[in-house]
Design an enzyme around this catalytic site. Structure first.
Site, PDB file in Angstrom:
ATOM      1  N   PHE A  14       0.830  -1.210   0.000  1.00 14.54           N
ATOM      2  CA  PHE A  14       0.000   0.000   0.000  1.00 14.54           C
ATOM      3  C   PHE A  14       0.866   1.262   0.000  1.00 14.54           C
ATOM      4  O   PHE A  14       0.517   2.265  -0.614  1.00 14.54           O
ATOM      5  CB  PHE A  14      -0.937  -0.010   1.218  1.00 14.54           C
ATOM      6  CG  PHE A  14      -1.970   1.069   1.195  1.00 14.54           C
ATOM      7  CD1 PHE A  14      -3.163   0.906   0.505  1.00 14.54           C
ATOM      8  CD2 PHE A  14      -1.754   2.272   1.857  1.00 14.54           C
ATOM      9  CE1 PHE A  14      -4.121   1.913   0.471  1.00 14.54           C
ATOM     10  CE2 PHE A  14      -2.705   3.280   1.834  1.00 14.54           C
ATOM     11  CZ  PHE A  14      -3.894   3.100   1.132  1.00 14.54           C
ATOM     12  N   THR A  16      -9.973 -12.146   4.283  1.00 15.53           N
ATOM     13  CA  THR A  16     -10.815 -10.951   4.287  1.00 15.53           C
ATOM     14  C   THR A  16     -10.668 -10.188   2.976  1.00 15.53           C
ATOM     15  O   THR A  16      -9.820 -10.502   2.144  1.00 15.53           O
ATOM     16  CB  THR A  16     -10.433 -10.013   5.451  1.00 15.53           C
ATOM     17  OG1 THR A  16      -9.136  -9.458   5.177  1.00 15.53           O
ATOM     18  CG2 THR A  16     -10.418 -10.752   6.783  1.00 15.53           C
ATOM     19  N   HIS A  28      -9.414  -7.372   2.659  1.00 18.89           N
ATOM     20  CA  HIS A  28      -8.226  -6.521   2.731  1.00 18.89           C
ATOM     21  C   HIS A  28      -7.375  -6.672   1.464  1.00 18.89           C
ATOM     22  O   HIS A  28      -6.874  -5.688   0.914  1.00 18.89           O
ATOM     23  CB  HIS A  28      -7.413  -6.880   3.984  1.00 18.89           C
ATOM     24  CG  HIS A  28      -6.202  -6.044   4.195  1.00 18.89           C
ATOM     25  ND1 HIS A  28      -6.269  -4.747   4.634  1.00 18.89           N
ATOM     26  CD2 HIS A  28      -4.887  -6.320   4.015  1.00 18.89           C
ATOM     27  CE1 HIS A  28      -5.041  -4.257   4.732  1.00 18.89           C
ATOM     28  NE2 HIS A  28      -4.186  -5.192   4.351  1.00 18.89           N
TER      29      HIS A  28
END
Length: 160
Positions: A66, A95, A97
């Site tokens: 990120f 998830t 994410h």
């Protein structure tokens, strides 16, 4: 699978411009470092093999994929480079994410390419599992870092 029966490390040196006068920035995610270090090694070895001087390769680390966009942006602003390679690895978890990190990273790198005249090469593995990442960072499919280095050389020359 796009890489099936393809070695990402294969390139024809005759079709790659000489990189001896080019400067490269490489921003490497520390997350999944067992994968990103392999990608970095592939990129660095390929750049050197194609004529780049080790003194013309600048490496910076960031915590995760990120953060690659910010690291690459700062590299573009602070270093006199002809191309930047963003190296990361995001592996599917339980998830969403994974989806958010992959999308934000890809869009961020794309935005840098739109906003700046220096190419930023996307070398972020987005795999379903660790084995796929291993296979593409120096394993049975070669090294995506090598492929990114070739793209960086070609795009740097295009940008001049």
């Amino acid at each position: 699978m796009a890489t099936k029966n393809k070695n990402l490390s294969d390139y024809d040196k005759a079709t790659v411009p000489n990189a001896k006068d080019l400067r490269f920035g490489i921003v490497v995610s520390e997350w999944n470092s067992n994968i990103t270090e392999g990608l970095y090694k592939g990129a660095e070895e390929t750049l050197l093999d194609c004529g780049a001087q080790s003194s013309n390769i600048v490496r910076w680390n960031v915590p995760g994929s990120f953060e690659l966009t910010f690291g690459c942006k700062k590299m573009l602003q602070q270093k006199n480079v002809d191309a930047v390679i963003a190296i990361g690895s995001v592996i599917q978890g339980e998830t969403k994410h994974f989806d958010f990190v992959c999308d934000a990273t890809a869009q961020g790198i794309k935005d840098l390419n739109v906003l700046h005249d220096i190419p930023v090469i996307f070398c972020v593995l987005t795999d379903n599992n660790m084995q796929q990442a291993i296979d593409r960072s120096g394993g049975k499919y070669g090294n995506k870092g090598s492929e990114a280095a070739i793209a960086a050389i070609k795009m740097a020359v295009l940008g001049k």
